[in-house]
Design a protein around this motif. Structure first.
Motif, PDB file in Angstrom:
ATOM      1  N   TRP A   1       0.831  -1.196   0.000  1.00 44.17           N
ATOM      2  CA  TRP A   1       0.000   0.000   0.000  1.00 44.17           C
ATOM      3  C   TRP A   1       0.871   1.252   0.000  1.00 44.17           C
TER       4      TRP A   1
ATOM      5  N   LEU B   1      -5.510   3.049  -2.863  1.00 48.50           N
ATOM      6  CA  LEU B   1      -5.809   3.562  -1.532  1.00 48.50           C
ATOM      7  C   LEU B   1      -6.918   4.603  -1.558  1.00 48.50           C
TER       8      LEU B   1
ATOM      9  N   ALA C   1     -10.278   3.673  -0.302  1.00 48.07           N
ATOM     10  CA  ALA C   1     -10.435   3.351   1.113  1.00 48.07           C
ATOM     11  C   ALA C   1     -10.880   4.583   1.900  1.00 48.07           C
TER      12      ALA C   1
ATOM     13  N   ARG D   1      -5.534  -0.356  10.447  1.00 51.72           N
ATOM     14  CA  ARG D   1      -4.751  -1.413   9.789  1.00 51.72           C
ATOM     15  C   ARG D   1      -5.615  -2.648   9.577  1.00 51.72           C
TER      16      ARG D   1
ATOM     17  N   LEU E   1      -7.781  -2.421   6.513  1.00 46.21           N
ATOM     18  CA  LEU E   1      -7.029  -2.654   5.287  1.00 46.21           C
ATOM     19  C   LEU E   1      -6.773  -4.138   5.072  1.00 46.21           C
ATOM     20  N   ARG E   2      -6.454  -4.846   6.151  1.00 48.56           N
ATOM     21  CA  ARG E   2      -6.203  -6.279   6.038  1.00 48.56           C
ATOM     22  C   ARG E   2      -7.471  -7.046   5.675  1.00 48.56           C
TER      23      ARG E   2
ATOM     24  N   GLY F   1      -8.877  -4.760   2.062  1.00 44.02           N
ATOM     25  CA  GLY F   1      -7.984  -4.275   1.035  1.00 44.02           C
ATOM     26  C   GLY F   1      -8.097  -5.006  -0.299  1.00 44.02           C
ATOM     27  N   HIS F   2      -8.313  -6.323  -0.241  1.00 38.68           N
ATOM     28  CA  HIS F   2      -8.381  -7.106  -1.485  1.00 38.68           C
ATOM     29  C   HIS F   2      -9.558  -6.688  -2.359  1.00 38.68           C
TER      30      HIS F   2
END
Length: 241
Positions: free
Chosen positions: A170, A185, A188, A228, A231-232, A235-236
């Protein structure tokens, strides 16, 4: 892949097929950690990590548990977008929110964003190109704004900023004090973007992930763990383009 028995194979093969139908691949690997983990890595790979030292029975038990969890979770949370078959009312992500897509005739540009995405009908088949350009240009603006905000407020000094198309990161910080960010990003939430920005700015001071590094991140972003985690977990889903 870590398959050491016929029983394990019988569990993994159906799971692999199920994931393939959802647009995901599967990797099963060993880890030195004491507990197993499941992670969704962009651009759509489910990684199951099995602790070394487990016997065959324990591995089977873990795989069955993971299989049930994935099969229950995917239909609810993981719905890959298909840009080739978008219809009016479908939604696209931008800054953590979803905005409807409208296909129109009376528009002088192929794509524009005005609280929704408006696409000229003549450009349906090449929407991918124009949408990517929109995200990249938006990422350049948003990320530069956020980097400069935190750099000015907390005394960080960087050299150059780059927006890149990468599959595994990222953001990154080079030895020349250059910062690079993944253009996806910009889909997001802003809070997540800020976490990545502060993460990379902190690497200008501490080029590792030591306890000291995380303490410095936490001073700026007290809830960085939650950001975080987003995102984990999600994120995909930003890799549909």
């Amino acid at each position: 892949m870590v398959i050491v028995s016929r029983v394990q194979t019988e569990i993994v093969q159906p799971l692999s097929l199920f994931l393939a139908q959802k647009g995901f691949s599967l990797r099963v690997v060993t880890t030195s950690r004491r507990s197993g983990t499941v992670e969704i890595k962009p651009p759509g790979c489910v990684v199951i990590r099995i602790p070394r030292g487990l016997n065959d029975r324990e591995i089977v038990r873990m795989l069955r548990s993971v299989k049930r969890w994935i099969e229950a979770k995917l239909p609810e949370d993981f719905k890959p977008l298909d840009l080739q078959n978008l219809v009016d009312g479908d939604e696209l992500p931008y800054l953590g929110k979803f905005f409807e897509v409208h296909f129109v005739e009376n528009q002088d540009v192929p794509l524009k964003f005005e609280n929704d995405f408006f696409v000229h009908n003549s450009f349906r088949t090449v929407l991918n190109t124009y949408l990517k350009n929109f995200y990249i240009s938006s990422a350049e603006r948003v990320l530069r704004e956020r980097v400069n905000f935190y750099a000015s407020r907390y005394g960080f000094s960087y050299n150059r900023l780059f927006i890149k198309d990468v599959k595994t990161r990222w953001g990154s910080c080079s030895s020349k004090r250059n910062l690079s960010f993944n253009w996806r990003l910009v889909m997001a939430p802003l809070e997540v973007i800020d976490y990545v920005v502060v993460h990379e700015l902190t690497h200008l001071i501490i080029p590792n992930h030591s306890a000291e590094f995380w303490k410095k991140v936490e001073r700026v972003i007290p809830d960085y763990r939650e950001r975080r985690s987003w995102l984990r977990k999600h994120g995909h889903t930003l890799y549909f383009i």
